[in-house]
Motif scaffolding. Structure first.
Motif, PDB file in Angstrom:
ATOM      1  N   ASN A  15       0.786  -1.212  -0.090  1.00  0.00           N
ATOM      2  CA  ASN A  15      -0.105  -0.141   0.031  1.00  0.00           C
ATOM      3  C   ASN A  15       0.829   1.207   0.120  1.00  0.00           C
ATOM      4  N   ILE A  16       0.234   2.385  -0.466  1.00  0.00           N
ATOM      5  CA  ILE A  16       1.155   3.632  -0.377  1.00  0.00           C
ATOM      6  C   ILE A  16       0.306   4.791   0.305  1.00  0.00           C
ATOM      7  N   VAL A  17       0.946   5.358   1.124  1.00  0.00           N
ATOM      8  CA  VAL A  17       0.071   6.550   1.881  1.00  0.00           C
ATOM      9  C   VAL A  17      -0.117   7.567   0.800  1.00  0.00           C
ATOM     10  N   GLU A  18      -1.088   7.730   0.136  1.00  0.00           N
ATOM     11  CA  GLU A  18      -1.258   8.383  -0.877  1.00  0.00           C
ATOM     12  C   GLU A  18      -1.807  10.161  -0.662  1.00  0.00           C
ATOM     13  N   ARG A  19      -1.325  10.978  -0.906  1.00  0.00           N
ATOM     14  CA  ARG A  19      -1.609  12.106  -0.516  1.00  0.00           C
ATOM     15  C   ARG A  19      -3.168  12.717  -0.694  1.00  0.00           C
ATOM     16  N   GLY A  20      -3.549  12.306  -1.845  1.00  0.00           N
ATOM     17  CA  GLY A  20      -5.076  12.567  -2.233  1.00  0.00           C
ATOM     18  C   GLY A  20      -6.028  12.025  -1.518  1.00  0.00           C
ATOM     19  N   SER A  21      -5.738  10.533  -1.124  1.00  0.00           N
ATOM     20  CA  SER A  21      -6.524   9.682  -0.376  1.00  0.00           C
ATOM     21  C   SER A  21      -6.439  10.366   1.247  1.00  0.00           C
ATOM     22  N   LEU A  22      -5.281  10.416   1.527  1.00  0.00           N
ATOM     23  CA  LEU A  22      -5.075  11.215   3.039  1.00  0.00           C
ATOM     24  C   LEU A  22      -5.979  12.603   3.271  1.00  0.00           C
ATOM     25  N   LYS A  23      -5.582  13.377   2.205  1.00  0.00           N
ATOM     26  CA  LYS A  23      -6.411  14.702   2.191  1.00  0.00           C
ATOM     27  C   LYS A  23      -8.047  14.468   2.283  1.00  0.00           C
ATOM     28  N   ALA A  24      -8.426  13.617   1.489  1.00  0.00           N
ATOM     29  CA  ALA A  24      -9.981  13.118   1.637  1.00  0.00           C
ATOM     30  C   ALA A  24     -10.464  12.455   3.037  1.00  0.00           C
ATOM     31  N   PHE A  25      -9.287  11.804   3.536  1.00  0.00           N
ATOM     32  CA  PHE A  25      -9.553  11.219   4.613  1.00  0.00           C
ATOM     33  C   PHE A  25      -9.608  12.201   5.833  1.00  0.00           C
ATOM     34  N   SER A  26      -8.596  13.009   5.711  1.00  0.00           N
ATOM     35  CA  SER A  26      -8.756  14.305   6.695  1.00  0.00           C
ATOM     36  C   SER A  26      -9.797  15.198   6.825  1.00  0.00           C
ATOM     37  N   LYS A  27     -10.318  15.283   5.546  1.00  0.00           N
ATOM     38  CA  LYS A  27     -11.586  16.034   5.569  1.00  0.00           C
ATOM     39  C   LYS A  27     -12.730  15.381   5.949  1.00  0.00           C
ATOM     40  N   ALA A  28     -13.003  14.051   6.031  1.00  0.00           N
ATOM     41  CA  ALA A  28     -13.923  13.286   6.140  1.00  0.00           C
ATOM     42  C   ALA A  28     -14.063  13.142   7.909  1.00  0.00           C
ATOM     43  N   ILE A  29     -12.810  13.477   8.616  1.00  0.00           N
ATOM     44  CA  ILE A  29     -13.060  13.384   9.771  1.00  0.00           C
ATOM     45  C   ILE A  29     -12.926  14.637  10.462  1.00  0.00           C
ATOM     46  N   GLY A  30     -13.072  15.932   9.557  1.00  0.00           N
ATOM     47  CA  GLY A  30     -13.115  17.269   9.927  1.00  0.00           C
ATOM     48  C   GLY A  30     -11.896  17.499  10.700  1.00  0.00           C
ATOM     49  N   ASP A  31     -10.805  17.224  10.094  1.00  0.00           N
ATOM     50  CA  ASP A  31      -9.373  17.634  10.725  1.00  0.00           C
ATOM     51  C   ASP A  31      -8.344  17.823   9.673  1.00  0.00           C
ATOM     52  N   TYR A  47       9.561  15.320  10.918  1.00  0.00           N
ATOM     53  CA  TYR A  47       9.250  14.136  10.081  1.00  0.00           C
ATOM     54  C   TYR A  47       9.857  14.271   8.579  1.00  0.00           C
ATOM     55  N   GLY A  48      10.037  15.680   8.079  1.00  0.00           N
ATOM     56  CA  GLY A  48      10.459  16.029   6.763  1.00  0.00           C
ATOM     57  C   GLY A  48       9.160  15.369   5.660  1.00  0.00           C
ATOM     58  N   ALA A  49       8.148  15.343   6.277  1.00  0.00           N
ATOM     59  CA  ALA A  49       6.736  14.994   5.339  1.00  0.00           C
ATOM     60  C   ALA A  49       5.747  15.242   6.009  1.00  0.00           C
ATOM     61  N   ASN A  50       4.512  15.300   5.504  1.00  0.00           N
ATOM     62  CA  ASN A  50       3.002  15.219   6.017  1.00  0.00           C
ATOM     63  C   ASN A  50       3.041  13.774   6.648  1.00  0.00           C
ATOM     64  N   ILE A  51       2.432  13.613   7.680  1.00  0.00           N
ATOM     65  CA  ILE A  51       2.058  12.337   8.200  1.00  0.00           C
ATOM     66  C   ILE A  51       0.542  12.066   8.059  1.00  0.00           C
ATOM     67  N   ALA A  52       0.079  10.958   8.542  1.00  0.00           N
ATOM     68  CA  ALA A  52      -1.252  10.345   8.509  1.00  0.00           C
ATOM     69  C   ALA A  52      -2.027  10.427   9.913  1.00  0.00           C
ATOM     70  N   PRO A  53      -3.243  10.674   9.616  1.00  0.00           N
ATOM     71  CA  PRO A  53      -4.113  10.642  11.050  1.00  0.00           C
ATOM     72  C   PRO A  53      -4.154   9.147  11.424  1.00  0.00           C
ATOM     73  N   PRO A  54      -4.145   9.050  12.957  1.00  0.00           N
ATOM     74  CA  PRO A  54      -3.752   7.678  13.701  1.00  0.00           C
ATOM     75  C   PRO A  54      -4.927   6.962  12.922  1.00  0.00           C
ATOM     76  N   THR A  55      -6.271   7.063  12.612  1.00  0.00           N
ATOM     77  CA  THR A  55      -7.181   6.164  12.239  1.00  0.00           C
ATOM     78  C   THR A  55      -7.110   5.803  10.559  1.00  0.00           C
ATOM     79  N   TYR A  56      -6.134   6.534   9.968  1.00  0.00           N
ATOM     80  CA  TYR A  56      -6.041   6.515   8.468  1.00  0.00           C
ATOM     81  C   TYR A  56      -5.843   5.066   7.924  1.00  0.00           C
ATOM     82  N   PRO A  57      -5.097   4.061   8.847  1.00  0.00           N
ATOM     83  CA  PRO A  57      -4.830   2.790   8.410  1.00  0.00           C
ATOM     84  C   PRO A  57      -5.977   1.954   7.870  1.00  0.00           C
TER      85      PRO A  57
END
Lengths: 149, 133
Positions: A15-31, A47-57
Protein backbone atom coordinates in the motif's frame (compact mmCIF):
# COMPACT_ATOMS: atom_id res chain seq x y z
CA UNK A 1 -17.36 -21.27 13.20
CA UNK A 2 -14.04 -19.51 12.61
CA UNK A 3 -12.11 -21.68 15.07
CA UNK A 4 -10.16 -23.48 12.34
CA UNK A 5 -8.81 -20.16 11.04
CA UNK A 6 -7.41 -18.88 14.34
CA UNK A 7 -3.76 -17.95 13.87
CA UNK A 8 -3.88 -17.62 10.08
CA UNK A 9 -2.50 -14.49 8.45
CA UNK A 10 -2.83 -13.04 4.96
CA UNK A 11 0.09 -12.45 2.62
CA UNK A 12 1.28 -8.83 2.93
CA UNK A 13 -0.13 -6.38 0.39
CA UNK A 14 1.74 -3.31 -0.81
CA UNK A 15 0.00 0.00 0.00
CA UNK A 16 1.09 3.59 -0.45
CA UNK A 17 0.17 6.49 1.81
CA UNK A 18 -1.28 8.54 -1.02
CA UNK A 19 -1.58 12.30 -0.61
CA UNK A 20 -5.02 12.63 -2.25
CA UNK A 21 -6.54 9.79 -0.27
CA UNK A 22 -5.08 11.15 2.95
CA UNK A 23 -6.49 14.60 2.24
CA UNK A 24 -9.97 13.17 1.58
CA UNK A 25 -9.73 11.16 4.79
CA UNK A 26 -8.65 14.18 6.84
CA UNK A 27 -11.60 16.15 5.46
CA UNK A 28 -13.98 13.29 6.27
CA UNK A 29 -12.98 13.32 9.95
CA UNK A 30 -13.08 17.13 10.05
CA UNK A 31 -9.37 17.47 10.72
CA UNK A 32 -7.56 19.34 7.99
CA UNK A 33 -4.55 20.11 10.17
CA UNK A 34 -1.51 21.50 8.39
CA UNK A 35 0.67 18.60 9.58
CA UNK A 36 -1.51 16.32 7.40
CA UNK A 37 -2.18 18.62 4.45
CA UNK A 38 0.29 21.48 4.06
CA UNK A 39 3.40 20.34 2.17
CA UNK A 40 5.58 23.18 3.47
CA UNK A 41 4.60 22.45 7.08
CA UNK A 42 5.33 18.76 6.53
CA UNK A 43 8.75 19.51 5.05
CA UNK A 44 9.68 21.80 7.94
CA UNK A 45 8.45 19.30 10.55
CA UNK A 46 10.64 16.75 12.32
CA UNK A 47 9.24 14.12 9.95
CA UNK A 48 10.36 15.93 6.80
CA UNK A 49 6.97 15.06 5.29
CA UNK A 50 3.25 15.20 6.05
CA UNK A 51 1.96 12.46 8.32
CA UNK A 52 -1.32 10.50 8.38
CA UNK A 53 -4.10 10.74 10.99
CA UNK A 54 -3.95 7.88 13.54
CA UNK A 55 -7.07 6.12 12.22
CA UNK A 56 -6.04 6.43 8.54
CA UNK A 57 -4.78 2.79 8.25
CA UNK A 58 -8.40 1.69 7.82
CA UNK A 59 -8.12 2.63 4.14
CA UNK A 60 -5.35 0.08 3.45
CA UNK A 61 -5.76 -3.27 1.76
CA UNK A 62 -4.67 -6.01 4.20
CA UNK A 63 -5.13 -8.96 1.86
CA UNK A 64 -7.35 -11.97 2.30
CA UNK A 65 -7.18 -14.82 4.79
CA UNK A 66 -7.89 -18.01 2.86
CA UNK A 67 -11.33 -19.37 3.62
CA UNK A 68 -12.40 -16.35 5.65
CA UNK A 69 -15.50 -14.63 4.42
CA UNK A 70 -17.52 -12.11 6.44
CA UNK A 71 -20.78 -10.52 5.36
CA UNK A 72 -20.69 -6.73 5.27
CA UNK A 73 -24.11 -6.38 6.87
CA UNK A 74 -25.11 -6.95 10.46
CA UNK A 75 -21.67 -6.84 12.06
CA UNK A 76 -21.06 -4.77 15.17
CA UNK A 77 -17.73 -3.04 15.62
CA UNK A 78 -17.12 -3.52 19.34
CA UNK A 79 -13.60 -2.24 19.94
CA UNK A 80 -10.74 -0.76 17.99
CA UNK A 81 -7.15 -0.02 18.90
CA UNK A 82 -4.01 1.25 17.22
CA UNK A 83 -0.42 0.96 18.30
CA UNK A 84 2.27 2.99 16.55
CA UNK A 85 6.05 2.73 16.55
CA UNK A 86 6.06 6.04 14.64
CA UNK A 87 3.59 8.02 12.48
CA UNK A 88 2.92 7.09 8.85
CA UNK A 89 4.49 9.42 6.29
CA UNK A 90 2.86 10.65 3.10
CA UNK A 91 4.30 8.85 0.10
CA UNK A 92 5.73 5.88 1.95
CA UNK A 93 5.14 2.24 1.10
CA UNK A 94 3.49 0.08 3.76
CA UNK A 95 3.17 -3.70 3.61
CA UNK A 96 -0.15 -4.64 5.20
CA UNK A 97 -1.46 -7.96 6.42
CA UNK A 98 -4.25 -9.23 8.64
CA UNK A 99 -4.51 -12.16 11.00
CA UNK A 100 -7.43 -13.83 12.69
CA UNK A 101 -6.26 -13.71 16.28
CA UNK A 102 -9.16 -15.32 18.05
CA UNK A 103 -12.80 -16.30 17.84
CA UNK A 104 -15.12 -17.22 20.68
CA UNK A 105 -18.81 -17.27 21.47
CA UNK A 106 -20.67 -15.95 24.51
CA UNK A 107 -24.32 -15.92 25.54
CA UNK A 108 -25.81 -12.43 25.24
CA UNK A 109 -29.28 -11.00 25.81
CA UNK A 110 -30.18 -11.53 22.16
CA UNK A 111 -28.74 -15.02 21.82
CA UNK A 112 -25.30 -16.41 21.15
CA UNK A 113 -22.79 -13.72 20.12
CA UNK A 114 -19.59 -14.42 18.18
CA UNK A 115 -16.50 -12.35 18.98
CA UNK A 116 -13.91 -12.11 16.25
CA UNK A 117 -10.50 -10.57 16.99
CA UNK A 118 -8.65 -9.35 13.92
CA UNK A 119 -5.14 -7.97 14.12
CA UNK A 120 -3.58 -5.92 11.36
CA UNK A 121 0.03 -5.11 10.66
CA UNK A 122 1.67 -2.25 8.78
CA UNK A 123 5.37 -2.76 8.06
CA UNK A 124 8.14 -1.11 6.12
CA UNK A 125 9.18 -3.02 2.96
CA UNK A 126 12.17 -4.33 4.97
CA UNK A 127 9.79 -5.85 7.54
CA UNK A 128 10.19 -3.26 10.28
CA UNK A 129 6.93 -2.67 12.13
CA UNK A 130 5.23 0.73 11.82
CA UNK A 131 1.85 0.01 13.42
CA UNK A 132 -0.56 -2.68 14.52
CA UNK A 133 -4.31 -2.42 14.72
CA UNK A 134 -6.75 -4.62 16.57
CA UNK A 135 -10.44 -4.88 15.99
CA UNK A 136 -13.17 -6.74 17.87
CA UNK A 137 -16.12 -7.59 15.64
CA UNK A 138 -19.32 -8.90 17.19
CA UNK A 139 -21.45 -11.23 15.12
CA UNK A 140 -25.07 -11.56 16.19
CA UNK A 141 -26.86 -14.89 16.22
CA UNK A 142 -29.11 -13.84 13.30
CA UNK A 143 -26.11 -13.02 11.11
CA UNK A 144 -24.25 -16.18 12.09
CA UNK A 145 -27.24 -18.35 11.22
CA UNK A 146 -27.51 -16.62 7.85
CA UNK A 147 -23.86 -17.37 7.13
CA UNK A 148 -24.18 -21.07 7.88
CA UNK A 149 -27.12 -21.59 5.55
CA UNK B 1 3.58 25.03 21.57
CA UNK B 2 5.14 23.26 24.53
CA UNK B 3 3.27 20.19 25.63
CA UNK B 4 5.06 19.90 28.91
CA UNK B 5 3.92 23.38 29.85
CA UNK B 6 0.43 23.02 28.42
CA UNK B 7 -0.51 19.86 30.17
CA UNK B 8 -0.90 18.86 33.75
CA UNK B 9 -2.86 15.98 35.21
CA UNK B 10 -6.53 16.89 34.99
CA UNK B 11 -6.16 19.00 31.83
CA UNK B 12 -9.25 18.54 29.65
CA UNK B 13 -9.57 19.07 25.93
CA UNK B 14 -13.07 19.30 24.50
CA UNK B 15 -14.80 19.95 21.18
CA UNK B 16 -18.50 19.74 20.31
CA UNK B 17 -19.12 18.81 16.68
CA UNK B 18 -21.86 20.25 14.49
CA UNK B 19 -24.92 17.92 14.23
CA UNK B 20 -24.10 14.74 12.28
CA UNK B 21 -25.24 15.08 8.67
CA UNK B 22 -25.82 12.50 5.98
CA UNK B 23 -23.11 14.16 3.93
CA UNK B 24 -20.60 13.62 6.78
CA UNK B 25 -21.22 9.89 6.57
CA UNK B 26 -21.23 9.75 2.76
CA UNK B 27 -17.87 11.54 2.79
CA UNK B 28 -16.48 9.16 5.39
CA UNK B 29 -17.71 6.12 3.45
CA UNK B 30 -15.95 7.40 0.34
CA UNK B 31 -12.73 8.38 2.08
CA UNK B 32 -12.44 5.18 4.14
CA UNK B 33 -13.86 2.66 1.67
CA UNK B 34 -16.37 1.45 4.28
CA UNK B 35 -19.55 1.30 2.24
CA UNK B 36 -21.66 -0.69 4.70
CA UNK B 37 -25.08 0.67 3.64
CA UNK B 38 -26.40 1.01 7.22
CA UNK B 39 -24.33 4.22 7.36
CA UNK B 40 -25.81 5.88 4.29
CA UNK B 41 -29.06 4.27 3.08
CA UNK B 42 -32.25 4.56 5.17
CA UNK B 43 -33.85 1.38 3.81
CA UNK B 44 -30.77 -0.69 4.61
CA UNK B 45 -30.62 0.68 8.15
CA UNK B 46 -34.31 -0.18 8.60
CA UNK B 47 -33.70 -3.69 7.26
CA UNK B 48 -30.99 -4.10 9.90
CA UNK B 49 -33.53 -3.16 12.57
CA UNK B 50 -32.15 0.33 13.20
CA UNK B 51 -34.30 3.43 13.69
CA UNK B 52 -32.17 5.25 11.11
CA UNK B 53 -28.73 5.35 9.57
CA UNK B 54 -25.87 5.36 12.08
CA UNK B 55 -22.40 6.87 11.91
CA UNK B 56 -19.41 4.61 11.34
CA UNK B 57 -17.76 3.96 14.69
CA UNK B 58 -14.51 4.83 12.95
CA UNK B 59 -15.93 8.21 11.96
CA UNK B 60 -16.32 9.07 15.64
CA UNK B 61 -12.94 7.59 16.55
CA UNK B 62 -11.35 9.56 13.70
CA UNK B 63 -12.94 12.81 14.86
CA UNK B 64 -11.87 12.16 18.44
CA UNK B 65 -8.20 11.95 17.46
CA UNK B 66 -8.19 15.59 16.41
CA UNK B 67 -7.97 16.66 20.04
CA UNK B 68 -4.33 15.54 19.80
CA UNK B 69 -3.38 16.79 16.33
CA UNK B 70 -2.01 20.15 17.57
CA UNK B 71 0.73 18.20 19.42
CA UNK B 72 1.89 15.95 16.58
CA UNK B 73 5.02 18.02 15.98
CA UNK B 74 6.15 17.27 19.52
CA UNK B 75 4.96 13.73 19.90
CA UNK B 76 2.72 11.06 18.39
CA UNK B 77 -0.17 8.83 19.47
CA UNK B 78 1.61 5.65 20.41
CA UNK B 79 -1.57 3.90 21.54
CA UNK B 80 -5.17 4.74 20.82
CA UNK B 81 -7.98 2.37 21.86
CA UNK B 82 -11.70 2.74 22.12
CA UNK B 83 -14.81 0.69 22.80
CA UNK B 84 -17.94 1.59 20.84
CA UNK B 85 -20.60 1.93 23.52
CA UNK B 86 -23.55 3.48 21.73
CA UNK B 87 -24.82 4.39 18.31
CA UNK B 88 -24.51 7.83 16.71
CA UNK B 89 -27.56 8.89 14.69
CA UNK B 90 -28.21 11.70 12.21
CA UNK B 91 -28.41 15.13 13.86
CA UNK B 92 -26.79 13.93 17.06
CA UNK B 93 -24.50 16.49 18.62
CA UNK B 94 -21.35 14.72 19.65
CA UNK B 95 -18.93 16.13 22.19
CA UNK B 96 -15.36 14.84 22.12
CA UNK B 97 -13.36 14.96 25.30
CA UNK B 98 -9.99 13.92 26.60
CA UNK B 99 -8.48 14.27 30.03
CA UNK B 100 -4.92 13.75 31.11
CA UNK B 101 -4.78 11.08 33.81
CA UNK B 102 -1.03 10.70 34.27
CA UNK B 103 2.40 11.66 33.00
CA UNK B 104 5.23 9.14 33.14
CA UNK B 105 8.57 10.26 31.69
CA UNK B 106 7.88 11.02 28.02
CA UNK B 107 4.37 9.53 27.97
CA UNK B 108 1.09 11.36 28.55
CA UNK B 109 -1.83 9.05 29.37
CA UNK B 110 -5.31 10.31 28.46
CA UNK B 111 -8.84 9.01 28.88
CA UNK B 112 -10.98 9.79 25.84
CA UNK B 113 -14.73 10.02 25.61
CA UNK B 114 -17.43 10.91 23.09
CA UNK B 115 -20.99 11.53 24.21
CA UNK B 116 -24.20 12.76 22.61
CA UNK B 117 -26.61 15.60 23.42
CA UNK B 118 -28.31 13.38 26.03
CA UNK B 119 -24.95 12.77 27.70
CA UNK B 120 -24.99 9.13 26.65
CA UNK B 121 -21.50 7.76 26.06
CA UNK B 122 -20.93 6.58 22.51
CA UNK B 123 -17.17 6.01 22.56
CA UNK B 124 -14.88 5.47 25.52
CA UNK B 125 -11.19 4.67 25.59
CA UNK B 126 -7.65 5.83 26.11
CA UNK B 127 -4.76 7.43 24.25
CA UNK B 128 -1.04 7.66 24.94
CA UNK B 129 0.86 10.59 23.53
CA UNK B 130 4.58 9.91 23.39
CA UNK B 131 6.76 13.00 23.41
CA UNK B 132 9.97 13.12 21.41
CA UNK B 133 13.05 13.55 23.56
Amino acid sequence: MFESLIGTRSNPVKNIVERGSLKAFSKAIGDESSIYIDEAVGKRSRYGANIAPPTYPRVFDYGEINGFDLPNVGLIHGKQSFHYERPLLVGETVMCSTSLENYYERKGKSGLLGFLILKRYGEEPNGKLIFTEEQVVIITEAVRKGMKS
Amino acid sequence: MKMANDFEVGTQLEITLPPVSRLDLIKYAGASGDFNPIHTIDEEAAKAGLPGIIAHGMWTMGNLSKLFTPYFEEGFLEDYSVAFKGMVFLNDEITLQSSLVSIQNDRYYFDVLAFNQNEETVVKGSATLKRYQ
